[in-house]
Design a protein around this motif. Structure first.
Motif, PDB file in Angstrom:
ATOM      1  N   ARG A 193       0.818  -1.215   0.000  1.00  0.00           N
ATOM      2  CA  ARG A 193       0.000   0.000   0.000  1.00  0.00           C
ATOM      3  C   ARG A 193       0.850   1.262   0.000  1.00  0.00           C
ATOM      4  O   ARG A 193       0.498   2.246  -0.618  1.00  0.00           O
ATOM      5  CB  ARG A 193      -0.932   0.028   1.215  1.00  0.00           C
ATOM      6  CG  ARG A 193      -2.049  -0.987   1.214  1.00  0.00           C
ATOM      7  CD  ARG A 193      -3.019  -0.801   0.045  1.00  0.00           C
ATOM      8  NE  ARG A 193      -3.531   0.540  -0.113  1.00  0.00           N
ATOM      9  CZ  ARG A 193      -4.568   1.049   0.539  1.00  0.00           C
ATOM     10  NH1 ARG A 193      -5.181   0.340   1.463  1.00  0.00           N
ATOM     11  NH2 ARG A 193      -4.985   2.272   0.301  1.00  0.00           N
ATOM     12  N   TYR A 194       1.966   1.215   0.738  1.00  0.00           N
ATOM     13  CA  TYR A 194       2.821   2.392   0.865  1.00  0.00           C
ATOM     14  C   TYR A 194       4.277   1.967   0.733  1.00  0.00           C
ATOM     15  O   TYR A 194       4.707   1.030   1.404  1.00  0.00           O
ATOM     16  CB  TYR A 194       2.618   3.076   2.217  1.00  0.00           C
ATOM     17  CG  TYR A 194       1.191   3.505   2.472  1.00  0.00           C
ATOM     18  CD1 TYR A 194       0.333   2.696   3.201  1.00  0.00           C
ATOM     19  CD2 TYR A 194       0.701   4.694   1.960  1.00  0.00           C
ATOM     20  CE1 TYR A 194      -0.983   3.069   3.419  1.00  0.00           C
ATOM     21  CE2 TYR A 194      -0.618   5.077   2.161  1.00  0.00           C
ATOM     22  CZ  TYR A 194      -1.453   4.258   2.895  1.00  0.00           C
ATOM     23  OH  TYR A 194      -2.754   4.624   3.100  1.00  0.00           O
ATOM     24  N   ARG A 228      -1.360   5.086 -13.314  1.00  0.00           N
ATOM     25  CA  ARG A 228      -0.948   5.957 -12.231  1.00  0.00           C
ATOM     26  C   ARG A 228      -1.960   7.089 -12.117  1.00  0.00           C
ATOM     27  O   ARG A 228      -2.547   7.519 -13.120  1.00  0.00           O
ATOM     28  CB  ARG A 228       0.483   6.477 -12.378  1.00  0.00           C
ATOM     29  CG  ARG A 228       0.786   7.346 -13.544  1.00  0.00           C
ATOM     30  CD  ARG A 228       2.237   7.833 -13.508  1.00  0.00           C
ATOM     31  NE  ARG A 228       2.447   8.945 -12.598  1.00  0.00           N
ATOM     32  CZ  ARG A 228       3.627   9.516 -12.361  1.00  0.00           C
ATOM     33  NH1 ARG A 228       4.716   9.062 -12.965  1.00  0.00           N
ATOM     34  NH2 ARG A 228       3.739  10.526 -11.528  1.00  0.00           N
ATOM     35  N   GLN A 229      -2.168   7.507 -10.892  1.00  0.00           N
ATOM     36  CA  GLN A 229      -3.160   8.539 -10.595  1.00  0.00           C
ATOM     37  C   GLN A 229      -2.473   9.741  -9.997  1.00  0.00           C
ATOM     38  O   GLN A 229      -1.819   9.641  -8.957  1.00  0.00           O
ATOM     39  CB  GLN A 229      -4.213   7.997  -9.620  1.00  0.00           C
ATOM     40  CG  GLN A 229      -5.323   8.977  -9.292  1.00  0.00           C
ATOM     41  CD  GLN A 229      -6.334   8.400  -8.319  1.00  0.00           C
ATOM     42  OE1 GLN A 229      -6.208   7.266  -7.861  1.00  0.00           O
ATOM     43  NE2 GLN A 229      -7.355   9.159  -8.007  1.00  0.00           N
ATOM     44  N   MET A 279       0.410   7.584  -7.033  1.00  0.00           N
ATOM     45  CA  MET A 279      -0.431   6.451  -6.647  1.00  0.00           C
ATOM     46  C   MET A 279      -0.541   5.546  -7.865  1.00  0.00           C
ATOM     47  O   MET A 279      -0.886   6.002  -8.957  1.00  0.00           O
ATOM     48  CB  MET A 279      -1.820   6.944  -6.237  1.00  0.00           C
ATOM     49  CG  MET A 279      -2.891   5.885  -6.306  1.00  0.00           C
ATOM     50  SD  MET A 279      -2.905   4.825  -4.874  1.00  0.00           S
ATOM     51  CE  MET A 279      -4.231   5.575  -3.962  1.00  0.00           C
ATOM     52  N   TYR A 280      -0.243   4.265  -7.672  1.00  0.00           N
ATOM     53  CA  TYR A 280      -0.306   3.302  -8.769  1.00  0.00           C
ATOM     54  C   TYR A 280      -1.487   2.368  -8.542  1.00  0.00           C
ATOM     55  O   TYR A 280      -1.649   1.790  -7.459  1.00  0.00           O
ATOM     56  CB  TYR A 280       1.003   2.520  -8.872  1.00  0.00           C
ATOM     57  CG  TYR A 280       2.128   3.387  -9.363  1.00  0.00           C
ATOM     58  CD1 TYR A 280       2.886   4.147  -8.477  1.00  0.00           C
ATOM     59  CD2 TYR A 280       2.414   3.486 -10.722  1.00  0.00           C
ATOM     60  CE1 TYR A 280       3.892   4.980  -8.935  1.00  0.00           C
ATOM     61  CE2 TYR A 280       3.416   4.312 -11.183  1.00  0.00           C
ATOM     62  CZ  TYR A 280       4.148   5.054 -10.288  1.00  0.00           C
ATOM     63  OH  TYR A 280       5.149   5.889 -10.744  1.00  0.00           O
ATOM     64  N   GLY A 338      -4.692   0.405  -4.639  1.00  0.00           N
ATOM     65  CA  GLY A 338      -3.652   1.365  -4.962  1.00  0.00           C
ATOM     66  C   GLY A 338      -2.403   1.199  -4.124  1.00  0.00           C
ATOM     67  O   GLY A 338      -2.441   0.706  -2.994  1.00  0.00           O
ATOM     68  N   SER A 339      -1.283   1.615  -4.707  1.00  0.00           N
ATOM     69  CA  SER A 339       0.005   1.611  -4.003  1.00  0.00           C
ATOM     70  C   SER A 339       0.569   3.022  -4.071  1.00  0.00           C
ATOM     71  O   SER A 339       0.790   3.547  -5.151  1.00  0.00           O
ATOM     72  CB  SER A 339       0.986   0.647  -4.673  1.00  0.00           C
ATOM     73  OG  SER A 339       0.508  -0.676  -4.627  1.00  0.00           O
ATOM     74  N   TRP A 340       0.779   3.604  -2.895  1.00  0.00           N
ATOM     75  CA  TRP A 340       1.380   4.935  -2.845  1.00  0.00           C
ATOM     76  C   TRP A 340       2.899   4.776  -2.865  1.00  0.00           C
ATOM     77  O   TRP A 340       3.478   4.203  -1.956  1.00  0.00           O
ATOM     78  CB  TRP A 340       0.987   5.645  -1.555  1.00  0.00           C
ATOM     79  CG  TRP A 340      -0.400   6.191  -1.532  1.00  0.00           C
ATOM     80  CD1 TRP A 340      -1.495   5.641  -0.964  1.00  0.00           C
ATOM     81  CD2 TRP A 340      -0.825   7.435  -2.108  1.00  0.00           C
ATOM     82  NE1 TRP A 340      -2.588   6.455  -1.149  1.00  0.00           N
ATOM     83  CE2 TRP A 340      -2.214   7.555  -1.832  1.00  0.00           C
ATOM     84  CE3 TRP A 340      -0.187   8.453  -2.814  1.00  0.00           C
ATOM     85  CZ2 TRP A 340      -2.964   8.658  -2.252  1.00  0.00           C
ATOM     86  CZ3 TRP A 340      -0.933   9.541  -3.225  1.00  0.00           C
ATOM     87  CH2 TRP A 340      -2.302   9.639  -2.947  1.00  0.00           C
TER      88      TRP A 340
END
Lengths: 116, 114
Positions: free
Chosen positions: A9-10, A36-37, A88-89, A110-112
């Motif tokens: 997540r992070y 990606r966001q 964020m992916y 999502g992964s930050w």
């Protein structure tokens, strides 16, 4: 329910490090995606895979690569992380093909990633 | 290149106000349209989708959207918003010439004041 799971997540990584983001889906979907966001830019497609070992570049593939060795798993790789890849992916999956009822895309949480 | 435009980046409303979020897509032909919502700290969820048939689509939580082909639009509406509708909303389109790739708009952040 479809479940799309992103392993991290992070993450905080240093510039130049190699980064792996892993994604697994449990619904036997043919298609998997990495987005990606970023604020104000919405979601931008990095890479897309429609089958094992098959991939297509999205809108912003530069600096990224992907791997799909098994149908349920789609990995995003940053060969040498840079600060402009802080984002964020989002991983997503859907059934393959094109049907009149359409194929909904399901997203992971999502992964930050922060690159320092 | 295909594109999806959302007219407003930020919208602030009071509870019970009516909502309309604009979305336009750039191409014709067969297109599938979606609205996704992302509540704070949560993943993207599908609100509603249009594939064919009735151009007025009903979604979850009282949302609806109208597909107007002549205007290349797919605006999201809700007659009376609640504080819990505070979220970011994304319009997306999938065209049959683009395989299964979804193109997203830039998102609209909605804040509903209690």
């Amino acid at each position: 329910d479809v479940k799309v799971t992103q392993s991290s997540r992070y993450l905080v990584k240093r510039t130049g490090e190699k980064v792996f983001l892993e994604c697994v889906q449990d619904m036997d979907h043919e298609n998997m995606f990495w987005y990606r966001q970023d604020p104000g830019l919405g979601l931008r497609l990095i890479y897309f895979s429609y089958d094992v070992k098959m991939k297509e570049k999205g809108d912003i593939p530069e600096g990224y690569s992907v791997s799909r060795e098994k149908k349920e798993r789609f990995s995003l790789i940053l060969e040498s992380a840079s600060t402009n890849q802080t984002s964020m992916y989002l991983c997503a999956s859907s059934l393959g093909g094109w049907t009149n009822s359409g194929n909904t895309i399901y997203f992971g949480e999502g992964s930050w990633l922060t690159v320092v | 290149a295909q594109s999806v435009s959302q007219h407003n980046h930020h919208v602030i409303l009071s509870e019970a106000a009516s909502l309309e979020l604009g979305c336009n897509y750039s191409y014709g032909g067969t297109v599938n349209l979606f609205w996704y919502v992302q509540y704070p700290g949560q993943h993207l969820q599908l609100l509603l989708k249009y594939f064919s048939g009735d151009p007025l689509v009903k979604g979850i939580k009282g949302f609806e959207a109208e597909f107007i082909k002549s205007k290349f639009s797919f605006n999201l509406r809700k007659p009376s918003v609640q504080w819990s509708d505070t979220a970011e909303y994304f319009c997306a389109a999938k065209h049959n010439n683009a395989g299964n790739m979804l193109t997203f708009g830039g998102g609209t952040r909605l804040m509903v004041k209690p």
